[in-house]
Design a protein around this motif. Structure first.
Motif, mmCIF file in Angstrom:
data_model
loop_
_atom_site.group_PDB
_atom_site.id
_atom_site.type_symbol
_atom_site.label_atom_id
_atom_site.label_comp_id
_atom_site.label_asym_id
_atom_site.label_seq_id
_atom_site.Cartn_x
_atom_site.Cartn_y
_atom_site.Cartn_z
ATOM 1 N N GLU A 7 25.548 -132.372 39.091
ATOM 2 C CA GLU A 7 25.412 -133.183 37.877
ATOM 3 C C GLU A 7 25.723 -134.664 38.095
ATOM 4 O OE1 GLU A 7 29.698 -131.620 36.246
ATOM 5 O OE2 GLU A 7 27.913 -131.165 35.137
ATOM 6 N N SER A 10 23.078 -137.002 36.755
ATOM 7 C CA SER A 10 22.794 -137.029 35.318
ATOM 8 C C SER A 10 22.946 -138.408 34.691
ATOM 9 C CB SER A 10 23.660 -136.011 34.583
ATOM 10 O OG SER A 10 23.269 -134.710 34.930
ATOM 11 N N ALA A 14 19.832 -140.423 33.078
ATOM 12 C CA ALA A 14 19.935 -140.811 31.666
ATOM 13 C C ALA A 14 19.707 -142.315 31.503
ATOM 14 C CB ALA A 14 21.292 -140.412 31.104
ATOM 15 N N ALA A 33 21.426 -132.838 25.655
ATOM 16 C CA ALA A 33 22.350 -132.319 26.664
ATOM 17 C C ALA A 33 21.963 -130.883 26.986
ATOM 18 C CB ALA A 33 23.777 -132.387 26.159
ATOM 19 N N CYS A 35 22.404 -127.533 29.903
ATOM 20 C CA CYS A 35 23.336 -127.037 30.905
ATOM 21 C C CYS A 35 22.760 -125.831 31.636
ATOM 22 C CB CYS A 35 24.684 -126.697 30.285
ATOM 23 S SG CYS A 35 24.662 -125.384 29.093
ATOM 24 N N LEU A 39 16.709 -125.685 30.731
ATOM 25 C CA LEU A 39 16.086 -126.993 30.870
ATOM 26 C C LEU A 39 14.787 -127.013 30.084
ATOM 27 C CD1 LEU A 39 16.534 -127.507 34.698
ATOM 28 C CD2 LEU A 39 17.917 -128.483 32.876
ATOM 29 N N THR A 44 12.265 -132.872 26.106
ATOM 30 C CA THR A 44 12.893 -134.170 26.353
ATOM 31 C C THR A 44 11.887 -135.289 26.107
ATOM 32 O OG1 THR A 44 14.372 -133.219 28.013
ATOM 33 C CG2 THR A 44 14.034 -135.592 28.095
ATOM 34 N N PRO A 51 17.721 -137.357 28.632
ATOM 35 C CA PRO A 51 18.258 -136.096 29.142
ATOM 36 C C PRO A 51 19.606 -136.282 29.828
ATOM 37 C CG PRO A 51 16.641 -136.932 30.660
ATOM 38 C CD PRO A 51 16.665 -137.883 29.487
ATOM 39 N N TYR A 52 20.480 -135.322 29.619
ATOM 40 C CA TYR A 52 21.754 -135.288 30.345
ATOM 41 C C TYR A 52 22.013 -133.844 30.726
ATOM 42 C CZ TYR A 52 26.389 -136.467 31.877
ATOM 43 O OH TYR A 52 27.491 -136.670 32.652
ATOM 44 N N TRP A 53 22.058 -133.559 32.019
ATOM 45 C CA TRP A 53 22.207 -132.199 32.505
ATOM 46 C C TRP A 53 23.637 -131.976 32.965
ATOM 47 C CZ3 TRP A 53 23.347 -129.765 37.168
ATOM 48 C CH2 TRP A 53 23.082 -128.403 37.192
ATOM 49 N N MET A 54 24.213 -130.845 32.535
ATOM 50 C CA MET A 54 25.562 -130.458 32.934
ATOM 51 C C MET A 54 25.486 -129.084 33.597
ATOM 52 S SD MET A 54 27.650 -131.494 29.491
ATOM 53 C CE MET A 54 26.734 -130.368 28.441
#
Length: 64
Positions: A7, A10, A14, A33, A35, A39, A44, A51-54
């Motif tokens: 991550e 990310s 972003a 967000a 996770c 996805l 998005t 987008p923010y991926w965790m």
């Protein structure tokens, strides 16, 4: 580009999306967000979200 955790990219991605949206003039204040394996790249772009991926939806990734 090197990174140690999945991550780590990310925030960089972003920022790239936010910059791209600002150049095209749509709002750049929507955040999507995601996770782990959930996805939705199509949503998005369709929603104009940044987008923010965790890895997981726990406190350390959320603080990042």
């Amino acid at each position: 580009m090197r990174f140690t955790e999945p991550e780590d990219l990310s925030p960089v991605v972003a920022d790239l999306y936010r910059d791209w949206y600002q150049r095209r003039d749509p709002p750049a204040d929507r955040l999507l967000a995601e996770c782990f394996l959930f996805l939705e790249p199509w949503w998005t772009l369709r929603s104009g979200s940044v987008p923010y991926w965790m890895v997981f939806n726990t406190d350390p990734p959320a603080r990042a």
